[in-house]
Design a protein around this motif. Structure first.
Motif, mmCIF file in Angstrom:
data_model
loop_
_atom_site.group_PDB
_atom_site.id
_atom_site.type_symbol
_atom_site.label_atom_id
_atom_site.label_comp_id
_atom_site.label_asym_id
_atom_site.label_seq_id
_atom_site.Cartn_x
_atom_site.Cartn_y
_atom_site.Cartn_z
ATOM 1 N N GLU A 242 65.461 110.169 -46.031
ATOM 2 C CA GLU A 242 64.661 109.141 -45.818
ATOM 3 C C GLU A 242 64.337 108.730 -47.417
ATOM 4 O O GLU A 242 63.392 107.754 -47.815
ATOM 5 C CB GLU A 242 63.424 109.041 -45.466
ATOM 6 C CG GLU A 242 62.712 109.751 -44.201
ATOM 7 C CD GLU A 242 64.183 108.666 -43.107
ATOM 8 O OE1 GLU A 242 63.809 107.784 -43.293
ATOM 9 O OE2 GLU A 242 64.118 110.046 -42.418
ATOM 10 N N SER A 244 65.490 106.479 -50.877
ATOM 11 C CA SER A 244 65.981 105.194 -51.135
ATOM 12 C C SER A 244 65.415 105.183 -52.182
ATOM 13 O O SER A 244 64.662 104.739 -52.742
ATOM 14 C CB SER A 244 65.329 104.231 -49.960
ATOM 15 O OG SER A 244 66.091 102.992 -50.547
ATOM 16 N N GLN A 246 65.453 103.784 -56.522
ATOM 17 C CA GLN A 246 64.712 102.678 -56.653
ATOM 18 C C GLN A 246 66.021 102.152 -58.575
ATOM 19 O O GLN A 246 65.452 101.483 -58.292
ATOM 20 C CB GLN A 246 62.838 102.513 -57.025
ATOM 21 C CG GLN A 246 62.532 102.690 -55.730
ATOM 22 C CD GLN A 246 60.784 103.328 -56.186
ATOM 23 O OE1 GLN A 246 60.839 104.450 -56.015
ATOM 24 N NE2 GLN A 246 60.087 102.439 -56.486
ATOM 25 N N ASP A 257 70.194 108.835 -59.151
ATOM 26 C CA ASP A 257 69.780 108.091 -57.933
ATOM 27 C C ASP A 257 67.848 108.564 -57.889
ATOM 28 O O ASP A 257 67.640 110.411 -58.036
ATOM 29 C CB ASP A 257 70.242 108.275 -57.256
ATOM 30 C CG ASP A 257 71.567 107.420 -57.133
ATOM 31 O OD1 ASP A 257 71.834 106.758 -57.764
ATOM 32 O OD2 ASP A 257 72.140 107.957 -56.089
ATOM 33 N N ALA A 259 63.763 107.650 -56.937
ATOM 34 C CA ALA A 259 62.487 107.568 -56.181
ATOM 35 C C ALA A 259 61.763 107.631 -56.099
ATOM 36 O O ALA A 259 61.495 108.902 -56.764
ATOM 37 C CB ALA A 259 62.996 107.313 -54.299
#
Length: 322
Positions: A242, A244, A246, A257, A259
């Motif tokens: 899950e 994703s 930011q 990456d 989150a």
């Protein structure tokens, strides 16, 4: 005496379990070269998000495996046409140039000149045939890499998800255009033919060697425990399904990456996830540790840290964009 082990298994979880057993039992004055191959497998780095690097559903529906290694770096594809090498080396003897030299010398016996490029690639005629990654153990260091000999490049492209920013940075259009099989450049190259040449090059560089029996090591209870770890869903997938991002950016040391979940009453980070292909997995883990529970307004302090520039880059990315 230095040692050589050649795996007779194509099971990725058994092969990485043996590799990590060898790293945990590294001995002073002894360098080990371990050679192994996997069936259809996508191997991701220690800090990577599998769903951003690989079409997991397609891979597994085709009977392939996802494997997360303990080293940093990016995702790679393995099959029977790819030969992998591992050097397990005491801290006092560790020398990446010498270790890569063994592989380059073996490849050179087929009349192919190679060069080391960038963070961890080895090229032949300007195209990548070997990627390398590194890790530290309590007793020594691990350096392992791939050798593309007759890998199914279409399968590689089928399963790996190319990052547009990374490809643009390299000025190329696809994953396929960046890699090459050695057999494409010299049809005489085979995994079976390269293995004895690697052994000979290792002996020429390090001296007399002892060959260990793979099955004897693979059957040890400690290896069985490591097999269970590396084949577990928790290790392979973790909480990434899950995820994703930011914050995303590609630095000269690798891409990230990030989150974050903020606890509003306290203005602190309640959950931190960082995906990265950095060759410094310990530093990425340290960044996660420092950010967990830290103020979402003021970046945490860095005191006596290794690779502080990586931590600074990550903190700047988060706090300047918030």
């Amino acid at each position: 005496m230095h040692r050589i082990i050649v795996s007779n298994s194509m099971n990725p979880y058994l092969n990485i379990a043996v590799e990590n057993y060898l790293l945990s039992h590294c001995e002073e004055g002894q360098v080990v070269m371990y050679l192994w191959r996997n069936d259809r497998t996508v191997v991701i780095g220690r800090n990577q998000n599998p769903y951003a690097e690989c079409d997991v559903e397609r891979l597994e529906s085709d009977g392939g495996s996802l494997m997360r290694r303990g080293t940093g770096g990016g995702a790679v594809y393995h099959d029977g046409g790819n030969l992998n090498f591992s050097f397990i080396v005491p801290y006092s003897s560790y020398d990446v140039g010498r270790q890569l030299g063994v592989m380059q010398q073996a490849v050179a016996t087929f009349g192919l000149d190679t060069e080391v490029s960038g963070r961890n690639d080895v090229l032949c005629q300007g195209r990548k045939f070997s990627g390398n990654a590194f890790a530290k153990g309590s007793k020594g260091r691990l350096h392992h890499g791939t050798i593309l000999i007759k890998t199914d490049v279409q399968a590689l492209q089928r399963y790996l998800i190319a990052k547009p920013a990374k490809l643009q940075r390299h000025g190329v259009a696809s994953v396929q255009s960046r890699v090459v099989n050695l057999s494409e450049l010299q049809p005489a190259v085979t995994a079976e033919g390269l293995i004895p040449r690697l052994v000979e090059a290792f002996e020429q560089s390090y001296g007399k060697v002892e060959t260990l029996n793979f099955d004897s090591i693979a059957s040890l209870p400690e290896v069985g425990n490591l097999y269970d770890k590396y084949s577990s869903d928790e290790w392979k997938y973790g909480g990434w399904r899950e995820f994703s991002a930011q914050f995303s950016h590609h630095f000269d040391w690798g891409g990230v990456d990030i989150a974050l979940t903020v606890d509003e009453p306290t203005s602190t980070f309640a959950k931190v996830q960082i995906a990265s292909d950095s060759l410094f997995p310990e530093t990425i883990a340290r960044a996660t540790q420092l950010l967990q529970g830290a103020s979402s307004v003021m970046p945490p302090s860095i005191v006596d840290e290794q690779n502080p520039h990586i931590l600074n880059d990550i903190f700047t990315l988060i706090y300047e964009k918030k």
